[in-house]
Design a protein around this motif. Structure first.
Motif, PDB file in Angstrom:
ATOM      1  N   ASP A 117      53.536 114.961  44.256  1.00 38.45           N
ATOM      2  CA  ASP A 117      53.707 114.839  45.702  1.00 38.45           C
ATOM      3  C   ASP A 117      53.918 116.208  46.334  1.00 38.45           C
ATOM      4  OD1 ASP A 117      53.637 112.144  45.252  1.00 38.45           O
ATOM      5  OD2 ASP A 117      55.758 111.795  45.635  1.00 38.45           O
ATOM      6  N   VAL A 168      47.056 109.501  48.112  1.00 38.84           N
ATOM      7  CA  VAL A 168      47.762 108.762  49.149  1.00 38.84           C
ATOM      8  C   VAL A 168      48.309 109.789  50.142  1.00 38.84           C
ATOM      9  CG1 VAL A 168      49.661 107.183  49.657  1.00 38.84           C
ATOM     10  CG2 VAL A 168      48.408 106.976  47.498  1.00 38.84           C
ATOM     11  N   SER A 226      50.588 110.081  53.652  1.00 38.96           N
ATOM     12  CA  SER A 226      51.488 109.417  54.596  1.00 38.96           C
ATOM     13  C   SER A 226      51.841 110.394  55.708  1.00 38.96           C
ATOM     14  CB  SER A 226      52.772 108.971  53.898  1.00 38.96           C
ATOM     15  OG  SER A 226      52.481 108.029  52.902  1.00 38.96           O
ATOM     16  N   SER A 241      53.945 110.530  59.563  1.00 34.57           N
ATOM     17  CA  SER A 241      54.850 109.760  60.416  1.00 34.57           C
ATOM     18  C   SER A 241      55.065 110.456  61.750  1.00 34.57           C
ATOM     19  CB  SER A 241      56.198 109.562  59.715  1.00 34.57           C
ATOM     20  OG  SER A 241      56.793 110.813  59.442  1.00 34.57           O
ATOM     21  N   THR A 285      50.450 105.207  56.135  1.00 38.98           N
ATOM     22  CA  THR A 285      49.978 105.572  54.798  1.00 38.98           C
ATOM     23  C   THR A 285      48.545 105.110  54.607  1.00 38.98           C
ATOM     24  OG1 THR A 285      52.227 105.385  53.936  1.00 38.98           O
ATOM     25  CG2 THR A 285      50.451 105.275  52.332  1.00 38.98           C
TER      26      THR A 285
END
Length: 149
Positions: free
Chosen positions: A92, A118, A120, A122, A138
């Motif tokens: 990550d 992936v 994500s 926000s 996501t």
């Protein structure tokens, strides 16, 4: 006794077959070889949708250059934002995108998961998503063999 012998034979077969596999070089497992390239929203591979371009400039390095944005269905870049991240041991990496029109930077995380990524993000409302060509929430990305124009 027969079950034990069969189990031993199966185990021996598995060990021998693993030993006969061709060995892969370290460069075949590098971040560059696995992740460098163009990735698109898995749901919208052939449609207008979000894209991600990943570039690990150094072999074995953890620093990745990212380009995120919106692509047309004929593979043209409609909007793009560049940023960098350092990938941690779990795959990550946090990132921020500075946008002058917003009070604070867009924050996100990229997660490298083998044959998928992936992303994500926000803090964006619907209007900001459209203006910036980014997604809030996501998304799952798949690697494609083409480059964006």
């Amino acid at each position: 006794m027969k079950k034990r012998t069969a189990a031993l034979l199966i185990m021996a077969f598995m060990i021998l077959s693993a030993c006969n596999r061709p060995q892969m070089n370290n460069e075949e497992y590098s971040m560059q070889s696995i992740y460098n390239g163009t990735w698109v929203d898995r749901v919208k591979v052939k449609e207008e949708g979000n894209f991600l371009i990943v570039n690990f400039p150094e072999d074995g390095g953890q620093l990745a250059e990212l380009t995120l944005g919106l692509k047309s269905k004929d593979r043209k870049i409609l909007k793009e934002h560049k940023t960098k991240t350092t990938i941690r041991g779990n795959g990550d990496g946090p990132f921020t995108i500075e946008v002058p029109a917003l009070e604070k930077p867009v924050e996100g995380t990229i997660s490298l998961r083998g044959d998928e990524i992936v992303v994500s993000i926000s803090g964006l409302n619907e209007k900001q998503e459209k203006e910036l060509g980014l997604h809030n929430g996501t998304r799952l990305y798949s690697k494609v063999e083409y480059e964006l124009k």
